[in-house]
Design an enzyme around this catalytic site. Structure first.
Site, PDB file in Angstrom:
ATOM      1  N   THR A 186      -5.847   7.128   7.147  1.00 59.45           N
ATOM      2  CA  THR A 186      -5.743   6.032   6.193  1.00 59.45           C
ATOM      3  C   THR A 186      -7.175   5.575   5.894  1.00 59.45           C
ATOM      4  O   THR A 186      -8.083   5.814   6.681  1.00 59.45           O
ATOM      5  CB  THR A 186      -4.929   4.838   6.743  1.00 59.45           C
ATOM      6  OG1 THR A 186      -5.637   4.255   7.845  1.00 59.45           O
ATOM      7  CG2 THR A 186      -3.555   5.266   7.215  1.00 59.45           C
ATOM      8  N   GLY A 187      -7.351   4.930   4.753  1.00 54.81           N
ATOM      9  CA  GLY A 187      -8.690   4.463   4.412  1.00 54.81           C
ATOM     10  C   GLY A 187      -9.202   5.133   3.154  1.00 54.81           C
ATOM     11  O   GLY A 187      -8.421   5.629   2.331  1.00 54.81           O
ATOM     12  N   SER A 247       0.804  -1.225   0.000  1.00 60.57           N
ATOM     13  CA  SER A 247       0.000   0.000   0.000  1.00 60.57           C
ATOM     14  C   SER A 247       0.835   1.274   0.000  1.00 60.57           C
ATOM     15  O   SER A 247       0.272   2.369   0.003  1.00 60.57           O
ATOM     16  CB  SER A 247      -0.912   0.017   1.229  1.00 60.57           C
ATOM     17  OG  SER A 247      -0.142   0.114   2.408  1.00 60.57           O
ATOM     18  N   THR A 277       1.415   6.965   0.238  1.00 58.98           N
ATOM     19  CA  THR A 277       0.584   5.839  -0.183  1.00 58.98           C
ATOM     20  C   THR A 277       0.729   5.539  -1.673  1.00 58.98           C
ATOM     21  O   THR A 277       1.130   6.410  -2.451  1.00 58.98           O
ATOM     22  CB  THR A 277      -0.903   6.164   0.090  1.00 58.98           C
ATOM     23  OG1 THR A 277      -1.712   5.005  -0.125  1.00 58.98           O
ATOM     24  CG2 THR A 277      -1.411   7.268  -0.820  1.00 58.98           C
ATOM     25  N   ARG A 329      -6.247   9.054 -10.590  1.00 56.16           N
ATOM     26  CA  ARG A 329      -7.020   9.284  -9.369  1.00 56.16           C
ATOM     27  C   ARG A 329      -6.069   9.732  -8.238  1.00 56.16           C
ATOM     28  O   ARG A 329      -5.028   9.129  -8.004  1.00 56.16           O
ATOM     29  CB  ARG A 329      -7.740   8.000  -8.960  1.00 56.16           C
ATOM     30  CG  ARG A 329      -8.533   8.095  -7.638  1.00 56.16           C
ATOM     31  CD  ARG A 329      -7.758   7.570  -6.459  1.00 56.16           C
ATOM     32  NE  ARG A 329      -8.581   7.444  -5.246  1.00 56.16           N
ATOM     33  CZ  ARG A 329      -8.085   7.194  -4.044  1.00 56.16           C
ATOM     34  NH1 ARG A 329      -6.791   7.011  -3.874  1.00 56.16           N
ATOM     35  NH2 ARG A 329      -8.883   7.094  -2.983  1.00 56.16           N
ATOM     36  N   THR A 368      -2.156   2.854   3.632  1.00 56.13           N
ATOM     37  CA  THR A 368      -1.409   4.113   3.590  1.00 56.13           C
ATOM     38  C   THR A 368      -0.532   4.140   4.829  1.00 56.13           C
ATOM     39  O   THR A 368      -0.807   3.425   5.787  1.00 56.13           O
ATOM     40  CB  THR A 368      -2.417   5.292   3.647  1.00 56.13           C
ATOM     41  OG1 THR A 368      -3.221   5.268   2.466  1.00 56.13           O
ATOM     42  CG2 THR A 368      -1.753   6.646   3.769  1.00 56.13           C
TER      43      THR A 368
HETATM   44  N1  GLY Z   1      -6.136   6.881   1.855  1.00 56.87           N
HETATM   45  C1  GLY Z   1      -5.466   6.538   0.689  1.00 56.87           C
HETATM   46  C2  GLY Z   1      -6.255   6.730  -0.531  1.00 56.87           C
HETATM   47  O1  GLY Z   1      -7.479   6.656  -0.494  1.00 56.87           O
HETATM   48  O2  GLY Z   1      -5.661   6.960  -1.548  1.00 56.87           O
END
Ligand code: GLY
Length: 376
Positions: A268-269, A96, A235, A245, A217
Protein backbone atom coordinates in the site's frame (compact mmCIF):
# COMPACT_ATOMS: atom_id res chain seq x y z
CA UNK A 1 -1.22 -21.22 21.52
CA UNK A 2 0.69 -23.22 18.91
CA UNK A 3 4.26 -24.22 19.67
CA UNK A 4 6.82 -21.67 18.64
CA UNK A 5 4.60 -18.67 19.19
CA UNK A 6 6.71 -15.84 20.52
CA UNK A 7 4.50 -12.81 20.32
CA UNK A 8 4.16 -10.05 22.84
CA UNK A 9 0.59 -9.25 23.64
CA UNK A 10 -0.22 -5.63 24.31
CA UNK A 11 -3.98 -5.74 24.43
CA UNK A 12 -6.63 -8.37 24.48
CA UNK A 13 -10.40 -8.44 24.40
CA UNK A 14 -13.10 -10.62 22.93
CA UNK A 15 -14.15 -9.81 19.38
CA UNK A 16 -17.43 -10.93 17.78
CA UNK A 17 -19.27 -13.70 19.59
CA UNK A 18 -17.84 -17.11 18.86
CA UNK A 19 -15.04 -15.68 16.81
CA UNK A 20 -12.13 -16.02 19.20
CA UNK A 21 -9.97 -13.41 20.84
CA UNK A 22 -8.82 -10.14 19.31
CA UNK A 23 -5.20 -9.71 20.21
CA UNK A 24 -3.07 -6.61 19.85
CA UNK A 25 0.55 -7.30 19.26
CA UNK A 26 3.77 -5.75 18.15
CA UNK A 27 5.75 -7.66 15.55
CA UNK A 28 9.23 -9.00 15.99
CA UNK A 29 11.39 -10.09 13.04
CA UNK A 30 10.40 -13.75 13.36
CA UNK A 31 6.80 -13.18 14.33
CA UNK A 32 4.86 -16.33 13.64
CA UNK A 33 1.92 -18.59 14.20
CA UNK A 34 4.21 -21.57 14.59
CA UNK A 35 6.56 -23.67 12.52
CA UNK A 36 9.81 -21.76 13.08
CA UNK A 37 11.98 -19.99 10.52
CA UNK A 38 12.39 -21.50 7.06
CA UNK A 39 15.68 -22.74 5.80
CA UNK A 40 16.70 -21.00 2.57
CA UNK A 41 15.26 -22.77 -0.44
CA UNK A 42 13.17 -25.16 1.64
CA UNK A 43 9.91 -26.04 -0.03
CA UNK A 44 7.02 -27.57 1.88
CA UNK A 45 3.87 -29.12 0.54
CA UNK A 46 1.68 -27.83 3.38
CA UNK A 47 1.55 -24.55 5.23
CA UNK A 48 0.04 -23.16 8.39
CA UNK A 49 -3.37 -21.71 7.53
CA UNK A 50 -3.71 -18.01 8.16
CA UNK A 51 -5.04 -14.85 6.57
CA UNK A 52 -4.01 -11.23 6.96
CA UNK A 53 -5.25 -7.86 5.77
CA UNK A 54 -3.75 -4.40 5.76
CA UNK A 55 -6.99 -3.06 7.23
CA UNK A 56 -7.02 -2.96 11.03
CA UNK A 57 -10.37 -1.21 11.47
CA UNK A 58 -13.61 -2.93 12.42
CA UNK A 59 -14.37 -3.85 8.81
CA UNK A 60 -10.94 -5.39 8.38
CA UNK A 61 -11.36 -7.42 11.57
CA UNK A 62 -14.82 -8.59 10.51
CA UNK A 63 -13.46 -9.55 7.09
CA UNK A 64 -10.76 -11.63 8.78
CA UNK A 65 -13.30 -13.34 11.02
CA UNK A 66 -15.45 -14.34 8.06
CA UNK A 67 -12.48 -15.44 5.97
CA UNK A 68 -10.94 -17.41 8.82
CA UNK A 69 -14.18 -19.35 9.26
CA UNK A 70 -13.85 -20.35 5.61
CA UNK A 71 -10.22 -21.42 5.99
CA UNK A 72 -10.88 -23.25 9.25
CA UNK A 73 -13.66 -25.17 7.49
CA UNK A 74 -11.27 -26.36 4.79
CA UNK A 75 -12.00 -23.57 2.32
CA UNK A 76 -9.42 -22.42 -0.20
CA UNK A 77 -7.14 -19.43 0.26
CA UNK A 78 -8.47 -18.12 -3.04
CA UNK A 79 -12.11 -18.07 -1.90
CA UNK A 80 -11.13 -16.64 1.49
CA UNK A 81 -9.18 -13.69 0.11
CA UNK A 82 -11.97 -12.86 -2.34
CA UNK A 83 -14.66 -12.95 0.36
CA UNK A 84 -12.61 -10.81 2.74
CA UNK A 85 -11.78 -8.28 0.04
CA UNK A 86 -15.43 -7.99 -1.03
CA UNK A 87 -16.39 -7.10 2.56
CA UNK A 88 -13.84 -4.28 2.52
CA UNK A 89 -14.69 -3.13 -1.02
CA UNK A 90 -18.34 -2.62 -0.11
CA UNK A 91 -17.61 -0.54 3.02
CA UNK A 92 -18.78 3.02 2.20
CA UNK A 93 -16.67 4.39 5.07
CA UNK A 94 -13.43 3.27 3.43
CA UNK A 95 -12.33 6.11 1.17
CA UNK A 96 -9.50 4.15 -0.45
CA UNK A 97 -11.15 0.97 -1.72
CA UNK A 98 -14.22 0.12 -3.81
CA UNK A 99 -17.53 1.79 -3.00
CA UNK A 100 -16.85 5.10 -1.24
CA UNK A 101 -13.34 5.39 -2.65
CA UNK A 102 -12.11 8.90 -3.43
CA UNK A 103 -12.45 9.75 -7.14
CA UNK A 104 -10.07 11.02 -9.79
CA UNK A 105 -9.67 14.74 -10.53
CA UNK A 106 -12.93 14.75 -12.50
CA UNK A 107 -14.95 13.17 -9.70
CA UNK A 108 -15.05 9.67 -11.21
CA UNK A 109 -14.15 6.62 -9.09
CA UNK A 110 -11.70 4.40 -10.99
CA UNK A 111 -10.72 1.13 -9.33
CA UNK A 112 -7.65 -1.11 -9.67
CA UNK A 113 -7.31 -4.68 -8.36
CA UNK A 114 -5.21 -7.80 -8.77
CA UNK A 115 -5.43 -11.40 -7.64
CA UNK A 116 -2.97 -14.29 -7.63
CA UNK A 117 -3.57 -18.00 -7.11
CA UNK A 118 -0.40 -19.80 -6.05
CA UNK A 119 -1.90 -23.25 -6.56
CA UNK A 120 -2.13 -22.73 -10.33
CA UNK A 121 0.42 -19.91 -10.76
CA UNK A 122 -2.36 -17.75 -12.17
CA UNK A 123 -3.01 -14.04 -12.00
CA UNK A 124 -5.67 -11.56 -13.07
CA UNK A 125 -6.20 -7.85 -12.75
CA UNK A 126 -8.30 -4.87 -13.74
CA UNK A 127 -7.36 -1.20 -13.91
CA UNK A 128 -9.33 2.04 -14.25
CA UNK A 129 -12.55 0.07 -13.81
CA UNK A 130 -15.60 2.31 -13.27
CA UNK A 131 -19.02 1.61 -11.73
CA UNK A 132 -18.33 -1.93 -10.48
CA UNK A 133 -18.22 -2.40 -6.72
CA UNK A 134 -16.10 -5.58 -6.60
CA UNK A 135 -13.04 -5.12 -8.83
CA UNK A 136 -11.26 -8.03 -7.13
CA UNK A 137 -13.99 -10.42 -8.26
CA UNK A 138 -13.72 -9.10 -11.81
CA UNK A 139 -9.95 -9.66 -11.59
CA UNK A 140 -10.62 -13.24 -10.50
CA UNK A 141 -12.78 -13.78 -13.58
CA UNK A 142 -10.05 -12.34 -15.80
CA UNK A 143 -7.71 -14.88 -14.17
CA UNK A 144 -10.04 -17.86 -14.42
CA UNK A 145 -12.11 -17.22 -17.54
CA UNK A 146 -9.66 -15.61 -19.99
CA UNK A 147 -6.16 -16.25 -21.25
CA UNK A 148 -5.19 -12.69 -20.30
CA UNK A 149 -3.88 -11.22 -17.07
CA UNK A 150 -5.04 -7.61 -17.23
CA UNK A 151 -8.07 -5.75 -18.58
CA UNK A 152 -8.40 -1.96 -18.33
CA UNK A 153 -10.99 0.81 -18.59
CA UNK A 154 -13.99 0.29 -20.87
CA UNK A 155 -12.82 -3.21 -21.80
CA UNK A 156 -12.76 -4.23 -18.16
CA UNK A 157 -16.23 -2.74 -17.62
CA UNK A 158 -17.65 -4.52 -20.66
CA UNK A 159 -16.10 -7.78 -19.43
CA UNK A 160 -17.57 -7.32 -15.93
CA UNK A 161 -21.04 -6.60 -17.33
CA UNK A 162 -20.85 -9.67 -19.53
CA UNK A 163 -20.48 -11.72 -16.32
CA UNK A 164 -23.53 -10.09 -14.76
CA UNK A 165 -21.98 -7.34 -12.65
CA UNK A 166 -24.36 -4.40 -12.32
CA UNK A 167 -23.14 -0.87 -12.91
CA UNK A 168 -23.69 1.41 -9.93
CA UNK A 169 -22.60 4.83 -8.74
CA UNK A 170 -19.56 4.32 -6.50
CA UNK A 171 -19.20 7.97 -5.51
CA UNK A 172 -20.69 8.35 -2.05
CA UNK A 173 -21.90 11.73 -0.84
CA UNK A 174 -18.97 11.92 1.60
CA UNK A 175 -16.43 11.21 -1.14
CA UNK A 176 -18.11 13.72 -3.48
CA UNK A 177 -17.87 16.44 -0.81
CA UNK A 178 -14.18 15.63 -0.24
CA UNK A 179 -13.57 15.90 -3.98
CA UNK A 180 -15.43 19.25 -4.24
CA UNK A 181 -13.32 20.62 -1.39
CA UNK A 182 -10.15 19.41 -3.12
CA UNK A 183 -11.23 20.95 -6.44
CA UNK A 184 -11.77 24.33 -4.82
CA UNK A 185 -8.67 24.37 -2.67
CA UNK A 186 -5.86 22.57 -4.49
CA UNK A 187 -4.87 25.58 -6.56
CA UNK A 188 -5.29 29.34 -6.28
CA UNK A 189 -4.53 29.70 -9.99
CA UNK A 190 -7.76 28.36 -11.42
CA UNK A 191 -11.37 29.52 -11.39
CA UNK A 192 -12.82 27.01 -8.92
CA UNK A 193 -14.02 28.33 -5.58
CA UNK A 194 -15.33 31.69 -4.45
CA UNK A 195 -14.94 34.78 -6.68
CA UNK A 196 -11.55 36.43 -6.28
CA UNK A 197 -12.90 39.42 -4.37
CA UNK A 198 -14.57 37.11 -1.81
CA UNK A 199 -11.84 34.45 -1.53
CA UNK A 200 -10.98 33.67 2.08
CA UNK A 201 -14.05 35.50 3.40
CA UNK A 202 -17.19 33.44 3.47
CA UNK A 203 -15.49 30.05 3.40
CA UNK A 204 -13.16 30.83 6.29
CA UNK A 205 -10.66 28.23 7.38
CA UNK A 206 -12.04 25.56 5.05
CA UNK A 207 -10.81 27.57 2.08
CA UNK A 208 -7.21 27.06 3.13
CA UNK A 209 -7.39 23.37 3.97
CA UNK A 210 -6.42 21.32 0.97
CA UNK A 211 -7.40 17.69 1.50
CA UNK A 212 -4.34 15.44 1.51
CA UNK A 213 -3.83 13.02 -1.38
CA UNK A 214 -4.23 9.44 -0.25
CA UNK A 215 -2.99 6.10 -1.60
CA UNK A 216 -4.94 3.84 0.76
CA UNK A 217 -5.38 0.31 -0.49
CA UNK A 218 -6.24 -3.14 0.85
CA UNK A 219 -4.05 -6.23 0.74
CA UNK A 220 -5.45 -9.64 1.72
CA UNK A 221 -3.02 -12.59 1.80
CA UNK A 222 -3.78 -16.16 2.87
CA UNK A 223 -2.41 -19.68 3.21
CA UNK A 224 -4.91 -22.54 3.40
CA UNK A 225 -4.73 -25.96 5.04
CA UNK A 226 -3.40 -27.49 1.81
CA UNK A 227 -0.53 -25.03 1.87
CA UNK A 228 -1.84 -23.11 -1.12
CA UNK A 229 -1.41 -19.35 -1.14
CA UNK A 230 -3.62 -16.64 -2.62
CA UNK A 231 -3.66 -12.87 -2.46
CA UNK A 232 -5.54 -9.76 -3.55
CA UNK A 233 -4.74 -6.07 -3.68
CA UNK A 234 -7.65 -3.69 -4.35
CA UNK A 235 -7.85 0.10 -4.37
CA UNK A 236 -9.48 3.25 -5.66
CA UNK A 237 -5.92 4.43 -6.18
CA UNK A 238 -4.40 7.83 -5.67
CA UNK A 239 -7.13 10.29 -4.79
CA UNK A 240 -7.76 13.03 -7.38
CA UNK A 241 -5.44 11.29 -9.84
CA UNK A 242 -5.26 12.17 -13.52
CA UNK A 243 -8.01 10.12 -15.20
CA UNK A 244 -6.56 6.85 -16.42
CA UNK A 245 -3.68 6.80 -13.95
CA UNK A 246 -2.91 3.22 -12.93
CA UNK A 247 -1.08 2.51 -9.69
CA UNK A 248 0.77 -0.53 -8.43
CA UNK A 249 -2.23 -2.46 -7.16
CA UNK A 250 -3.17 -4.20 -10.43
CA UNK A 251 0.45 -4.79 -11.46
CA UNK A 252 1.65 -8.31 -10.62
CA UNK A 253 5.01 -8.06 -8.87
CA UNK A 254 4.31 -4.50 -7.74
CA UNK A 255 1.15 -4.26 -5.62
CA UNK A 256 0.92 -8.03 -5.18
CA UNK A 257 3.09 -11.09 -5.61
CA UNK A 258 3.21 -14.62 -4.25
CA UNK A 259 5.00 -17.90 -4.74
CA UNK A 260 3.19 -21.04 -3.64
CA UNK A 261 6.42 -22.51 -2.21
CA UNK A 262 7.33 -19.40 -0.24
CA UNK A 263 4.72 -16.80 0.71
CA UNK A 264 3.00 -13.63 -0.40
CA UNK A 265 3.48 -9.87 -0.21
CA UNK A 266 1.22 -6.85 -0.74
CA UNK A 267 1.86 -3.13 -0.97
CA UNK A 268 0.00 0.00 0.00
CA UNK A 269 1.20 3.56 -0.47
CA UNK A 270 2.71 5.51 -3.36
CA UNK A 271 2.21 3.12 -6.26
CA UNK A 272 4.66 4.74 -8.62
CA UNK A 273 7.63 3.64 -6.53
CA UNK A 274 6.24 0.18 -5.94
CA UNK A 275 5.99 -0.27 -9.72
CA UNK A 276 9.51 1.02 -10.37
CA UNK A 277 10.99 -1.28 -7.75
CA UNK A 278 8.86 -4.41 -8.36
CA UNK A 279 8.62 -4.33 -4.58
CA UNK A 280 6.43 -7.32 -3.77
CA UNK A 281 8.38 -9.55 -6.16
CA UNK A 282 11.51 -8.41 -4.35
CA UNK A 283 9.97 -9.22 -0.95
CA UNK A 284 8.94 -12.72 -1.99
CA UNK A 285 12.39 -13.38 -3.47
CA UNK A 286 13.98 -12.21 -0.22
CA UNK A 287 11.76 -14.63 1.71
CA UNK A 288 12.79 -17.38 -0.70
CA UNK A 289 16.38 -16.67 0.32
CA UNK A 290 15.45 -17.24 3.96
CA UNK A 291 14.49 -13.80 5.19
CA UNK A 292 11.46 -13.61 7.47
CA UNK A 293 8.41 -11.68 6.19
CA UNK A 294 9.26 -8.83 8.56
CA UNK A 295 12.88 -8.68 7.42
CA UNK A 296 11.90 -8.91 3.76
CA UNK A 297 9.45 -5.98 4.09
CA UNK A 298 12.15 -3.89 5.74
CA UNK A 299 14.67 -4.92 3.06
CA UNK A 300 12.32 -3.65 0.34
CA UNK A 301 12.00 -0.24 2.01
CA UNK A 302 15.79 0.01 2.27
CA UNK A 303 16.10 -1.03 -1.37
CA UNK A 304 13.78 1.76 -2.54
CA UNK A 305 15.54 4.38 -0.42
CA UNK A 306 18.86 3.15 -1.80
CA UNK A 307 17.65 3.55 -5.38
CA UNK A 308 16.97 7.26 -4.79
CA UNK A 309 20.20 7.82 -2.90
CA UNK A 310 22.06 6.20 -5.80
CA UNK A 311 20.86 8.99 -8.11
CA UNK A 312 21.52 11.70 -5.57
CA UNK A 313 17.93 12.28 -4.47
CA UNK A 314 16.86 12.64 -0.87
CA UNK A 315 13.38 11.20 -1.39
CA UNK A 316 11.50 8.65 0.69
CA UNK A 317 8.16 7.57 -0.78
CA UNK A 318 5.44 6.61 1.69
CA UNK A 319 5.02 2.85 1.37
CA UNK A 320 3.80 0.05 3.62
CA UNK A 321 4.54 -3.59 2.86
CA UNK A 322 2.97 -6.69 4.39
CA UNK A 323 4.03 -10.28 3.92
CA UNK A 324 3.34 -13.83 5.07
CA UNK A 325 5.10 -17.14 4.54
CA UNK A 326 4.01 -20.76 4.58
CA UNK A 327 5.42 -21.29 8.06
CA UNK A 328 2.87 -18.97 9.63
CA UNK A 329 5.19 -15.99 9.90
CA UNK A 330 4.05 -12.50 8.98
CA UNK A 331 5.34 -8.96 9.04
CA UNK A 332 4.75 -5.36 8.03
CA UNK A 333 6.87 -2.26 7.71
CA UNK A 334 6.49 1.25 6.36
CA UNK A 335 8.91 3.86 5.14
CA UNK A 336 8.31 6.86 7.35
CA UNK A 337 5.90 8.63 9.68
CA UNK A 338 5.18 8.36 13.37
CA UNK A 339 2.30 5.86 13.70
CA UNK A 340 3.35 2.25 13.46
CA UNK A 341 1.87 0.34 10.50
CA UNK A 342 -0.85 -2.15 11.33
CA UNK A 343 -2.38 -5.32 9.97
CA UNK A 344 -5.05 -7.77 11.10
CA UNK A 345 -4.04 -11.41 11.31
CA UNK A 346 -6.38 -14.39 11.69
CA UNK A 347 -5.24 -17.89 12.52
CA UNK A 348 -5.90 -20.75 14.87
CA UNK A 349 -5.30 -18.53 17.89
CA UNK A 350 -7.86 -15.89 16.89
CA UNK A 351 -7.85 -12.47 15.29
CA UNK A 352 -5.00 -10.11 16.10
CA UNK A 353 -4.27 -6.50 15.26
CA UNK A 354 -0.52 -6.23 14.89
CA UNK A 355 1.91 -3.36 14.66
CA UNK A 356 4.99 -3.41 12.48
CA UNK A 357 8.03 -1.18 12.11
CA UNK A 358 9.03 2.14 10.53
CA UNK A 359 12.24 2.06 8.47
CA UNK A 360 12.94 5.80 8.67
CA UNK A 361 11.03 7.34 11.57
CA UNK A 362 10.35 11.03 10.98
CA UNK A 363 12.91 12.05 13.59
CA UNK A 364 15.71 9.91 12.12
CA UNK A 365 17.90 10.48 9.09
CA UNK A 366 18.01 7.64 6.51
CA UNK A 367 21.02 5.39 7.06
CA UNK A 368 23.13 4.43 4.06
CA UNK A 369 22.38 0.73 4.01
CA UNK A 370 22.08 -1.54 1.01
CA UNK A 371 19.72 -4.41 1.81
CA UNK A 372 21.51 -6.60 -0.70
CA UNK A 373 24.61 -6.46 1.47
CA UNK A 374 22.79 -7.49 4.66
CA UNK A 375 21.77 -11.03 3.83
CA UNK A 376 21.39 -13.24 6.84
N1 GLY B 1 -1.02 1.95 -3.85
C1 GLY B 1 -2.16 2.44 -4.48
C2 GLY B 1 -1.89 3.38 -5.56
O1 GLY B 1 -0.87 4.07 -5.55
O2 GLY B 1 -2.69 3.45 -6.45
Amino acid sequence: MPNGMTRRLFFQHSFLAGAGALLWQRLNPFHDLGGGPRAPGLSRSAGIPMIITSKSNETGQRAMEVAWEMLAGGGSALDAVEKATNIIEEDPEDSSVGYGGLPNERGVVQLDASIMDGKTFSAGSVASLENIKYPSSVARLVMERTDHVMLVGPGALEFAKSWGFQEENLLTEAAREEWLLWRESHSDEDDWGAPDHLKGREQGAQQNEEPAETHGTVNVLAVDANGDIAGITSTSGLSYKIPGRVGDSPIIGAGLYLDNDVGAAGATGRGEDVIKSCATYYIVMRMKEGRSPQQACEDALQMIAQRYRAVGLDFLPGETFRAINKDGQYGCAKTKGTDLPQMTVAGESGVSVCEGTIAFPDDEEPQAQDPDSSRR
